[in-house]
Enzyme design. Structure first.
Site, PDB file in Angstrom:
ATOM      1  N   LYS A  11       0.822  -1.220   0.000  1.00 14.34           N
ATOM      2  CA  LYS A  11       0.000   0.000   0.000  1.00 14.34           C
ATOM      3  C   LYS A  11       0.861   1.278   0.000  1.00 14.34           C
ATOM      4  O   LYS A  11       2.071   1.227   0.257  1.00 14.34           O
ATOM      5  CB  LYS A  11      -0.936  -0.041   1.206  1.00 14.34           C
ATOM      6  CG  LYS A  11      -1.971  -1.166   1.138  1.00 14.34           C
ATOM      7  CD  LYS A  11      -2.938  -1.106   2.323  1.00 14.34           C
ATOM      8  CE  LYS A  11      -4.018  -2.172   2.221  1.00 14.34           C
ATOM      9  NZ  LYS A  11      -5.006  -2.061   3.337  1.00 14.34           N
ATOM     10  N   TYR A  51     -12.487  -2.097  -4.006  1.00 17.91           N
ATOM     11  CA  TYR A  51     -12.997  -2.225  -2.626  1.00 17.91           C
ATOM     12  C   TYR A  51     -14.524  -2.160  -2.547  1.00 17.91           C
ATOM     13  O   TYR A  51     -15.064  -1.891  -1.481  1.00 17.91           O
ATOM     14  CB  TYR A  51     -12.385  -1.143  -1.741  1.00 17.91           C
ATOM     15  CG  TYR A  51     -10.987  -1.472  -1.244  1.00 17.91           C
ATOM     16  CD1 TYR A  51     -10.756  -2.556  -0.395  1.00 17.91           C
ATOM     17  CD2 TYR A  51      -9.895  -0.697  -1.602  1.00 17.91           C
ATOM     18  CE1 TYR A  51      -9.488  -2.858   0.073  1.00 17.91           C
ATOM     19  CE2 TYR A  51      -8.608  -0.992  -1.136  1.00 17.91           C
ATOM     20  CZ  TYR A  51      -8.428  -2.077  -0.295  1.00 17.91           C
ATOM     21  OH  TYR A  51      -7.162  -2.370   0.178  1.00 17.91           O
ATOM     22  N   PHE A  59     -15.563   3.478   6.589  1.00 17.93           N
ATOM     23  CA  PHE A  59     -14.201   3.843   6.189  1.00 17.93           C
ATOM     24  C   PHE A  59     -13.982   3.798   4.673  1.00 17.93           C
ATOM     25  O   PHE A  59     -12.886   4.086   4.207  1.00 17.93           O
ATOM     26  CB  PHE A  59     -13.172   2.947   6.901  1.00 17.93           C
ATOM     27  CG  PHE A  59     -13.316   1.469   6.663  1.00 17.93           C
ATOM     28  CD1 PHE A  59     -12.876   0.876   5.487  1.00 17.93           C
ATOM     29  CD2 PHE A  59     -13.873   0.644   7.640  1.00 17.93           C
ATOM     30  CE1 PHE A  59     -13.005  -0.488   5.271  1.00 17.93           C
ATOM     31  CE2 PHE A  59     -14.001  -0.728   7.433  1.00 17.93           C
ATOM     32  CZ  PHE A  59     -13.565  -1.290   6.244  1.00 17.93           C
ATOM     33  N   ARG A  87      -2.136 -14.214   4.826  1.00 16.04           N
ATOM     34  CA  ARG A  87      -2.851 -13.513   5.904  1.00 16.04           C
ATOM     35  C   ARG A  87      -2.058 -13.635   7.216  1.00 16.04           C
ATOM     36  O   ARG A  87      -2.017 -12.702   8.014  1.00 16.04           O
ATOM     37  CB  ARG A  87      -4.264 -14.083   6.085  1.00 16.04           C
ATOM     38  CG  ARG A  87      -5.189 -13.929   4.883  1.00 16.04           C
ATOM     39  CD  ARG A  87      -5.663 -12.529   4.616  1.00 16.04           C
ATOM     40  NE  ARG A  87      -6.339 -11.916   5.734  1.00 16.04           N
ATOM     41  CZ  ARG A  87      -7.044 -10.785   5.650  1.00 16.04           C
ATOM     42  NH1 ARG A  87      -7.170 -10.141   4.483  1.00 16.04           N
ATOM     43  NH2 ARG A  87      -7.603 -10.259   6.701  1.00 16.04           N
ATOM     44  N   ARG A 104       2.281  -6.134   9.301  1.00 17.61           N
ATOM     45  CA  ARG A 104       1.506  -4.999   9.824  1.00 17.61           C
ATOM     46  C   ARG A 104       2.018  -4.543  11.185  1.00 17.61           C
ATOM     47  O   ARG A 104       2.018  -3.346  11.481  1.00 17.61           O
ATOM     48  CB  ARG A 104       0.020  -5.363   9.848  1.00 17.61           C
ATOM     49  CG  ARG A 104      -0.597  -5.305   8.439  1.00 17.61           C
ATOM     50  CD  ARG A 104      -1.939  -5.934   8.373  1.00 17.61           C
ATOM     51  NE  ARG A 104      -2.675  -5.543   7.163  1.00 17.61           N
ATOM     52  CZ  ARG A 104      -3.844  -6.066   6.811  1.00 17.61           C
ATOM     53  NH1 ARG A 104      -4.405  -7.005   7.554  1.00 17.61           N
ATOM     54  NH2 ARG A 104      -4.460  -5.661   5.710  1.00 17.61           N
ATOM     55  N   ASN A 114      -2.101   0.265   6.730  1.00 18.34           N
ATOM     56  CA  ASN A 114      -1.552  -0.948   7.345  1.00 18.34           C
ATOM     57  C   ASN A 114      -0.662  -1.741   6.391  1.00 18.34           C
ATOM     58  O   ASN A 114      -0.499  -2.946   6.520  1.00 18.34           O
ATOM     59  CB  ASN A 114      -2.691  -1.799   7.923  1.00 18.34           C
ATOM     60  CG  ASN A 114      -3.726  -2.178   6.869  1.00 18.34           C
ATOM     61  OD1 ASN A 114      -3.565  -1.876   5.693  1.00 18.34           O
ATOM     62  ND2 ASN A 114      -4.781  -2.846   7.302  1.00 18.34           N
TER      63      ASN A 114
HETATM   64  P1  ADP Z   1      -8.093  -6.690   5.759  1.00 16.52           P
HETATM   65  O1  ADP Z   1      -7.256  -5.785   4.873  1.00 16.52           O
HETATM   66  O2  ADP Z   1      -7.336  -7.164   6.961  1.00 16.52           O
HETATM   67  O3  ADP Z   1      -8.734  -7.829   4.984  1.00 16.52           O
HETATM   68  P2  ADP Z   1     -10.701  -5.419   5.731  1.00 16.52           P
HETATM   69  O4  ADP Z   1     -10.968  -6.192   4.480  1.00 16.52           O
HETATM   70  O5  ADP Z   1     -11.712  -5.510   6.827  1.00 16.52           O
HETATM   71  O6  ADP Z   1      -9.272  -5.801   6.357  1.00 16.52           O
HETATM   72  O7  ADP Z   1     -10.543  -3.885   5.383  1.00 16.52           O
HETATM   73  C1  ADP Z   1      -9.916  -3.471   4.186  1.00 16.52           C
HETATM   74  C2  ADP Z   1      -8.996  -2.316   4.502  1.00 16.52           C
HETATM   75  O8  ADP Z   1      -9.782  -1.211   4.953  1.00 16.52           O
HETATM   76  C3  ADP Z   1      -8.015  -2.557   5.641  1.00 16.52           C
HETATM   77  O9  ADP Z   1      -6.851  -3.260   5.248  1.00 16.52           O
HETATM   78  C4  ADP Z   1      -7.688  -1.136   6.069  1.00 16.52           C
HETATM   79  O10 ADP Z   1      -6.776  -0.500   5.159  1.00 16.52           O
HETATM   80  C5  ADP Z   1      -9.062  -0.473   5.928  1.00 16.52           C
HETATM   81  N1  ADP Z   1      -9.817  -0.505   7.189  1.00 16.52           N
HETATM   82  C6  ADP Z   1     -10.385  -1.590   7.774  1.00 16.52           C
HETATM   83  N2  ADP Z   1     -11.015  -1.263   8.920  1.00 16.52           N
HETATM   84  C7  ADP Z   1     -10.830   0.085   9.070  1.00 16.52           C
HETATM   85  C8  ADP Z   1     -11.223   1.035  10.056  1.00 16.52           C
HETATM   86  N3  ADP Z   1     -11.927   0.666  11.135  1.00 16.52           N
HETATM   87  N4  ADP Z   1     -10.844   2.316   9.876  1.00 16.52           N
HETATM   88  C9  ADP Z   1     -10.129   2.709   8.793  1.00 16.52           C
HETATM   89  N5  ADP Z   1      -9.731   1.865   7.824  1.00 16.52           N
HETATM   90  C10 ADP Z   1     -10.071   0.564   7.959  1.00 16.52           C
HETATM   91 MG    MG Z   2     -10.101  -7.738   3.428  1.00 16.91          MG
END
Ligand code: ADP
Ligand code: MG
Length: 140
Positions: A11, A51, A59, A87, A104, A114
């Site tokens: 990222k 997304y 978010f 993961r 992370r 992250n």
């Molecule tokens: P992951 O990337 O671990 O699969 P998610 O799919 O739930 O997590 O979320 C996608 C991305 O959205 C995350 O990697 C992060 O960049 C962002 N994100 C997730 N939760 C939050 C939050 N509570 N506030 C801000 N950004 C978030």
């Molecule tokens: Mg995800």
């Protein structure tokens, strides 16, 4: 055990700090092979489409804007159980909750910034890989 492929994204927070090589090392040390990779700058439309699964989340708008704030490195990782293995290498979404030694934990700046994305299921891995790569781009 099955060989799988997963879609990974380094990222903007990580490319900004020149961490591509340090992050790729984490994948290679754990036996995942980078079988496709390119550095791109996402448009807002591309980030929103990638997304779209999160479009109802609070978010979503910030996340899409953040993902266009700088270059990203999109890549296909291949290996035994690559989806769950990646993961595990990545760690929890929120770096504050991520295990020691994960990407992370070591590099993430915040729950949003992250450092890495990784597909969460075989179905999504197939969709996400084809979002960025054609079969001809993947070299084993
Ligand atoms: P992951 O990337 O671990 O699969 P998610 O799919 O739930 O997590 O979320 C996608 C991305 O959205 C995350 O990697 C992060 O960049 C962002 N994100 C997730 N939760 C939050 C939050 N509570 N506030 C801000 N950004 C978030
Ligand atoms: Mg995800």
């Amino acid at each position: 055990m099955a060989t799988e492929r997963t879609l990974s994204i380094i990222k903007p927070d990580a490319t900004r700090r020149n961490l591509t090589g340090a992050i790729n090392e984490r994948f290679e040390i754990r036996g995942l092979k980078i079988v496709a990779q390119k550095r791109i700058h996402l448009t807002l439309g591309q980030a929103q489409k990638f997304y779209q699964i999160h479009k109802e989340r609070a978010f979503y708008d910030d996340l899409c804007k953040y993902m266009t704030s700088g270059p990203v490195v999109v890549q296909v990782l291949e290996g035994e159980q690559a989806i769950t293995e990646n993961r595990s290498i990545m760690g929890a979404t929120n770096p504050a909750n991520a295990d020691e030694g994960t990407i992370r934990k070591d590099f993430g700046e915040s729950v949003e910034a992250n450092s890495v994305h990784g597909s969460d299921s075989p179905e999504n891995a197939a969709i996400e890989i084809s979002f960025f790569f054609a079969d001809i781009d993947i070299v084993i």
